[in-house]
Design a protein around this motif. Structure first.
Motif, PDB file in Angstrom:
ATOM      1  N   LEU A 136       0.995  -1.087   0.001  1.00 20.43           N
ATOM      2  CA  LEU A 136       0.071   0.009  -0.067  1.00 20.43           C
ATOM      3  C   LEU A 136       0.960   1.073   0.032  1.00 20.43           C
ATOM      4  N   ASP A 137       1.097   1.846  -1.075  1.00 13.80           N
ATOM      5  CA  ASP A 137       2.066   2.755  -1.639  1.00 13.80           C
ATOM      6  C   ASP A 137       1.400   4.200  -1.209  1.00 13.80           C
ATOM      7  N   ILE A 138       1.993   5.011  -0.370  1.00  7.32           N
ATOM      8  CA  ILE A 138       1.430   6.469  -0.169  1.00  7.32           C
ATOM      9  C   ILE A 138       2.660   7.519   0.098  1.00  7.32           C
ATOM     10  N   VAL A 184      -0.186  -0.913  -4.796  1.00  6.18           N
ATOM     11  CA  VAL A 184      -1.748  -0.194  -4.787  1.00  6.18           C
ATOM     12  C   VAL A 184      -1.684   1.318  -4.356  1.00  6.18           C
ATOM     13  N   ASN A 185      -2.041   2.099  -4.997  1.00 11.31           N
ATOM     14  CA  ASN A 185      -2.119   3.395  -4.508  1.00 11.31           C
ATOM     15  C   ASN A 185      -2.678   3.809  -3.345  1.00 11.31           C
ATOM     16  N   ALA A 186      -2.573   3.876  -2.254  1.00 13.03           N
ATOM     17  CA  ALA A 186      -3.077   3.899  -0.904  1.00 13.03           C
ATOM     18  C   ALA A 186      -3.755   5.238  -0.809  1.00 13.03           C
ATOM     19  N   ALA A 187      -3.449   6.096  -1.572  1.00 15.79           N
ATOM     20  CA  ALA A 187      -3.976   7.469  -1.439  1.00 15.79           C
ATOM     21  C   ALA A 187      -5.464   7.594  -1.773  1.00 15.79           C
ATOM     22  N   GLN A 188      -5.853   6.501  -2.612  1.00 13.89           N
ATOM     23  CA  GLN A 188      -7.232   6.244  -3.096  1.00 13.89           C
ATOM     24  C   GLN A 188      -8.196   6.294  -2.036  1.00 13.89           C
TER      25      GLN A 188
END
Length: 207
Positions: A136-138, A184-188
């Motif tokens: 989970l990337d942020i 996964v784009n964790a800012a979503q």
């Protein structure tokens, strides 16, 4: 590892929302009649939980090497007591962090030798590797704001922004090099993140 065993790990910078998504994944898996063994690092066992208290104590100063050795001791107990027995009996294990965190935090973040980290990690994990790592990337600036909103920070969360930027780079480097990692784009929005995670898990488990 038993034929139908699956080891799924969540990784990511601080404030990426791992806990929320692990709970959501648990519900999705149980809807498919899969009862996962949920665990975390550092921790997961009584002894490892005591080590966790030391590692994350904001009042302590711990040098990088003993920090990594503490994580490794916790991980060795975790593997021996929880992860390996569960996998050996064909269960699905979902862990909040595993060895990728040490590479990112103590390797890229603290500057410890990566070869040393890999070598010791191979021993303490008994060679066990995740089947799927969900990164989970942020952006650390965003993630740390989320952490601040939760209240008191632990020892790692108190580290400066440059440290957390290096950690993020360490996670992304591992994801680039290892096809078992899924970013996964964790800012979503949480629902969007949940759907992306489930799609990756469903593919891996052939659901």
């Amino acid at each position: 590892m038993a034929e139908h065993a699956n080891f799924i790990v969540f990784e990511g910078p601080e404030g990426a929302g791992k806990s929320t998504q692990i709970t959501r994944l648990q519900a999705r898996l149980e809807a498919e009649h899969i009862r996962p063994v949920l665990t975390r690092e550092p921790g997961g066992t009584p002894a490892a939980n005591e080590i966790r208290k030391v590692i994350l104590d904001p009042g302590l100063i711990i040098d990088p090497l003993p920090e990594f050795l503490l994580y490794s001791a916790s991980r060795a107990q975790h593997v021996a007591e929880i992860i390996k027995p569960a996998l050996d009996t064909g269960k699905t294990v979902v862990s909040d962090r595993f060895s990728g965190a040490s590479i990112a935090y103590q390797g890229y973040g603290r500057g410890l030798d990566l070869t040393f980290i890999h070598d010791l990690t191979a021993r303490v994990t008994q060679g066990i590797k995740p089947d799927l790592v969900l990164l989970l990337d942020i952006n650390p600036e965003v993630g740390l704001k989320r952490v601040a909103a939760r209240g008191q920070k632990d020892r790692l969360e108190l580290a400066d922004l440059s440290f957390h930027q290096r950690v993020r780079g360490g996670f992304l480097a591992q994801a680039e090099a290892d096809e078992s990692w899924h970013t996964v784009n964790a800012a979503q929005a949480p629902d969007v993140v949940e759907t992306e995670i489930w799609n990756a898990v469903a593919r891996k488990l052939s659901l």
